[in-house]
Design a protein around this motif. Structure first.
Motif, PDB file in Angstrom:
ATOM      1  N   PRO A 134      -3.637   6.592 -28.328  1.00  0.00           N
ATOM      2  CA  PRO A 134      -3.755   7.588 -29.402  1.00  0.00           C
ATOM      3  C   PRO A 134      -2.584   7.626 -30.376  1.00  0.00           C
ATOM      4  N   LEU A 135      -1.437   7.063 -29.994  1.00  0.00           N
ATOM      5  CA  LEU A 135      -0.253   7.166 -30.843  1.00  0.00           C
ATOM      6  C   LEU A 135       0.104   5.861 -31.545  1.00  0.00           C
ATOM      7  N   SER A 136      -0.660   4.814 -31.314  1.00  0.00           N
ATOM      8  CA  SER A 136      -0.258   3.487 -31.787  1.00  0.00           C
ATOM      9  C   SER A 136      -0.257   3.366 -33.303  1.00  0.00           C
ATOM     10  N   ALA A 137      -1.053   4.183 -34.009  1.00  0.00           N
ATOM     11  CA  ALA A 137      -1.127   4.079 -35.465  1.00  0.00           C
ATOM     12  C   ALA A 137      -0.060   4.902 -36.185  1.00  0.00           C
ATOM     13  N   LEU A 138       0.754   5.628 -35.426  1.00  0.00           N
ATOM     14  CA  LEU A 138       1.744   6.519 -36.038  1.00  0.00           C
ATOM     15  C   LEU A 138       3.091   5.829 -36.165  1.00  0.00           C
ATOM     16  N   ASP A 139       3.881   6.262 -37.161  1.00  0.00           N
ATOM     17  CA  ASP A 139       5.227   5.712 -37.289  1.00  0.00           C
ATOM     18  C   ASP A 139       6.094   6.264 -36.158  1.00  0.00           C
ATOM     19  N   PRO A 140       7.217   5.609 -35.841  1.00  0.00           N
ATOM     20  CA  PRO A 140       8.004   5.978 -34.653  1.00  0.00           C
ATOM     21  C   PRO A 140       8.431   7.435 -34.612  1.00  0.00           C
ATOM     22  N   PHE A 141       8.872   7.997 -35.742  1.00  0.00           N
ATOM     23  CA  PHE A 141       9.334   9.390 -35.753  1.00  0.00           C
ATOM     24  C   PHE A 141       8.182  10.335 -35.442  1.00  0.00           C
ATOM     25  N   LEU A 142       7.023  10.105 -36.082  1.00  0.00           N
ATOM     26  CA  LEU A 142       5.869  10.966 -35.867  1.00  0.00           C
ATOM     27  C   LEU A 142       5.317  10.795 -34.459  1.00  0.00           C
ATOM     28  N   ARG A 143       5.434   9.597 -33.930  1.00  0.00           N
ATOM     29  CA  ARG A 143       4.933   9.335 -32.583  1.00  0.00           C
ATOM     30  C   ARG A 143       5.637  10.230 -31.559  1.00  0.00           C
ATOM     31  N   VAL A 144       6.939  10.419 -31.732  1.00  0.00           N
ATOM     32  CA  VAL A 144       7.691  11.264 -30.802  1.00  0.00           C
ATOM     33  C   VAL A 144       7.234  12.717 -30.918  1.00  0.00           C
ATOM     34  N   GLN A 145       6.995  13.174 -32.143  1.00  0.00           N
ATOM     35  CA  GLN A 145       6.540  14.551 -32.351  1.00  0.00           C
ATOM     36  C   GLN A 145       5.179  14.799 -31.719  1.00  0.00           C
ATOM     37  N   VAL A 146       4.234  13.894 -31.989  1.00  0.00           N
ATOM     38  CA  VAL A 146       2.881  14.078 -31.477  1.00  0.00           C
ATOM     39  C   VAL A 146       2.856  13.915 -29.962  1.00  0.00           C
ATOM     40  N   ARG A 147       3.709  13.046 -29.437  1.00  0.00           N
ATOM     41  CA  ARG A 147       3.825  12.875 -27.986  1.00  0.00           C
ATOM     42  C   ARG A 147       4.194  14.199 -27.321  1.00  0.00           C
ATOM     43  N   ALA A 148       5.122  14.924 -27.924  1.00  0.00           N
ATOM     44  CA  ALA A 148       5.518  16.226 -27.381  1.00  0.00           C
ATOM     45  C   ALA A 148       4.362  17.213 -27.432  1.00  0.00           C
ATOM     46  N   GLU A 149       3.560  17.137 -28.502  1.00  0.00           N
ATOM     47  CA  GLU A 149       2.394  18.023 -28.634  1.00  0.00           C
ATOM     48  C   GLU A 149       1.364  17.724 -27.549  1.00  0.00           C
ATOM     49  N   LEU A 150       1.133  16.453 -27.262  1.00  0.00           N
ATOM     50  CA  LEU A 150       0.178  16.086 -26.214  1.00  0.00           C
ATOM     51  C   LEU A 150       0.612  16.662 -24.868  1.00  0.00           C
ATOM     52  N   LYS A 151       1.884  16.521 -24.550  1.00  0.00           N
ATOM     53  CA  LYS A 151       2.368  17.036 -23.279  1.00  0.00           C
ATOM     54  C   LYS A 151       2.265  18.549 -23.225  1.00  0.00           C
ATOM     55  N   ARG A 152       2.581  19.216 -24.335  1.00  0.00           N
ATOM     56  CA  ARG A 152       2.473  20.679 -24.383  1.00  0.00           C
ATOM     57  C   ARG A 152       1.038  21.119 -24.126  1.00  0.00           C
ATOM     58  N   LEU A 153       0.084  20.484 -24.793  1.00  0.00           N
ATOM     59  CA  LEU A 153      -1.316  20.864 -24.634  1.00  0.00           C
ATOM     60  C   LEU A 153      -1.814  20.606 -23.224  1.00  0.00           C
ATOM     61  N   GLN A 154      -1.442  19.469 -22.670  1.00  0.00           N
ATOM     62  CA  GLN A 154      -1.893  19.157 -21.317  1.00  0.00           C
ATOM     63  C   GLN A 154      -1.354  20.172 -20.315  1.00  0.00           C
ATOM     64  N   THR A 155      -0.104  20.560 -20.496  1.00  0.00           N
ATOM     65  CA  THR A 155       0.504  21.534 -19.593  1.00  0.00           C
ATOM     66  C   THR A 155      -0.143  22.908 -19.746  1.00  0.00           C
ATOM     67  N   GLU A 156      -0.379  23.323 -20.995  1.00  0.00           N
ATOM     68  CA  GLU A 156      -0.969  24.639 -21.246  1.00  0.00           C
ATOM     69  C   GLU A 156      -2.409  24.731 -20.768  1.00  0.00           C
ATOM     70  N   LEU A 157      -3.189  23.668 -20.999  1.00  0.00           N
ATOM     71  CA  LEU A 157      -4.615  23.713 -20.703  1.00  0.00           C
ATOM     72  C   LEU A 157      -4.933  23.357 -19.257  1.00  0.00           C
ATOM     73  N   GLY A 158      -4.069  22.575 -18.629  1.00  0.00           N
ATOM     74  CA  GLY A 158      -4.326  22.177 -17.251  1.00  0.00           C
ATOM     75  C   GLY A 158      -5.404  21.123 -17.099  1.00  0.00           C
ATOM     76  N   ILE A 159      -5.780  20.472 -18.202  1.00  0.00           N
ATOM     77  CA  ILE A 159      -6.775  19.407 -18.147  1.00  0.00           C
ATOM     78  C   ILE A 159      -6.127  18.139 -17.611  1.00  0.00           C
ATOM     79  N   THR A 160      -6.916  17.324 -16.927  1.00  0.00           N
ATOM     80  CA  THR A 160      -6.455  16.000 -16.508  1.00  0.00           C
ATOM     81  C   THR A 160      -6.488  15.069 -17.719  1.00  0.00           C
ATOM     82  N   PHE A 161      -5.346  14.481 -18.042  1.00  0.00           N
ATOM     83  CA  PHE A 161      -5.259  13.509 -19.137  1.00  0.00           C
ATOM     84  C   PHE A 161      -5.105  12.114 -18.532  1.00  0.00           C
TER      85      PHE A 161
END
Length: 346
Positions: free
Chosen positions: A162-189
């Motif tokens: 999901p992050l391969s099309a993003l530039d390196p700086f944005l990839r780090v930001q969106v990566r943090a968002e993915l982890k936040r959502l997974q932790t909050e929602l409790g869904i298996t990723f």
């Protein structure tokens, strides 16, 4: 939303005579973040698509929660898949893109639009609800695609690079968002990636694949500190794979290597090939004088240590490491008795 466990039992996938996935076993605990990691062609995306139901397993069983789902279509598995290309409808605004899945399931307009707005808020895109995909940045499109996957309330979210099309700086930001959502929602990723950094940063469980098989499945710290095979040690990076004189192969982290001047019999004599200053450390590439031990090894020395005892290209040095820093590899013969190469503690 609630996560479900995923279990693969002796799962294989053949395309004619080609074996893409070879009898793998894997257990992903409910509510965890799992990364399938490996080079192109290792079978990780095929594995993800079999879990999703977009590919049918040639052999084996796939369980999501207590149910065997190998015979079910994608819509019946309780999963949602987020594709690498995002696949947003260009003629629909963000709100309608997210509401499209519930619309196809017959959910009434008011309910589906309310749920879609809730998901846009979850990914912090509610202010862009009326925009078309072409009016969004790559990172914003990625968030909308994520909201569209989450609106179906899956128990397992499957993410294909999901992050391969993003530039390196944005990839780090969106990566943090993915982890936040997974932790909050409790869904298996379950997240496919070829990036070691991405897998280490995100996952509770790293599954390293090679040639259609699982080389190692463990927590990130375990995979990095104790790689199971030479392939894992080399692919994860930061390790040297070295043959010991008495038989056996070990992995040693590059930051655990210690160097002294001259060639000595109780270590690994080598010639310094390159010296690279990296700020907090200096990395040296060494070519062992005995090529059968390793084609090359690396040492990452703290900047202050290197300054106290510098080495130059062409110098002959001896590399050593402590006993506990040499980790035997399962695809090499373990050292017999006391390792031959051991740093002598003062």
């Amino acid at each position: 939303m609630r996560g479900a466990s995923v279990e693969l039992i002796q799962v294989s996938k053949r395309y004619g005579a080609a074996l893409a996935v070879d009898s793998i076993d894997l257990k992903v605990p409910a509510g965890s973040y799992c990364c399938l990691l490996g080079p192109s062609g290792c079978g990780k995306t095929t594995t993800l698509r079999m879990i999703a139901g977009h590919e049918t397993a040639s052999d084996g069983n796939i369980l999501i929660g207590p149910r065997e789902v190998g015979h079910l279509p994608p819509a019946g598995r309780g999963t949602a898949m987020m594709f690498q290309s995002y696949a947003l409808f260009p003629h629909l605004d963000c709100l309608d893109n997210v509401a499209f899945g519930p619309r196809m399931r017959g959910v009434d307009k008011a309910t589906r639009r309310r749920r879609a707005m809730e998901m846009l808020s979850l990914v912090r895109m509610e202010g862009y609800a009326s925009r078309l995909p072409a009016q969004l940045s790559g990172g914003q499109q990625q968030r909308v695609a994520l909201a569209r996957a989450l609106v179906t309330e899956p128990s397992v979210l499957l993410l294909d690079e999901p992050l391969s099309a993003l530039d390196p700086f944005l990839r780090v930001q969106v990566r943090a968002e993915l982890k936040r959502l997974q932790t909050e929602l409790g869904i298996t990723f379950i997240h496919v990636t070829h990036s070691q950094e991405e897998a280490m940063a995100l996952s509770d469980l790293v599954v390293v694949m090679n040639g259609g098989r699982i080389e190692q499945a463990a927590e990130p710290r375990e995979v990095f500190s104790r790689p199971g095979t030479a392939f894992v040690a080399r692919f994860i990076g930061g390790h040297n794979v070295i043959a010991l004189p008495r038989g056996g192969t070990v992995a040693v982290r590059v930051d655990r290597m210690r160097l002294s001047a001259g060639a000595e019999a109780d270590g690994l004599p080598a010639r310094v090939e390159t010296v690279e200053y990296q700020g907090s450390f200096v990395q040296l590439r060494l070519v062992p004088l005995d090529a059968a031990r390793a084609p090359e090894v690396f040492a990452a020395l703290p900047d202050n240590s290197f300054a106290a005892q510098p080495f130059a290209v062409g110098d002959i040095v001896t590399a050593r490491w402590r006993r506990g820093d040499a980790h035997p590899l399962s695809d090499g013969q373990p050292p017999a008795g006391r390792p031959a190469l051991e740093e002598i503690s003062p």
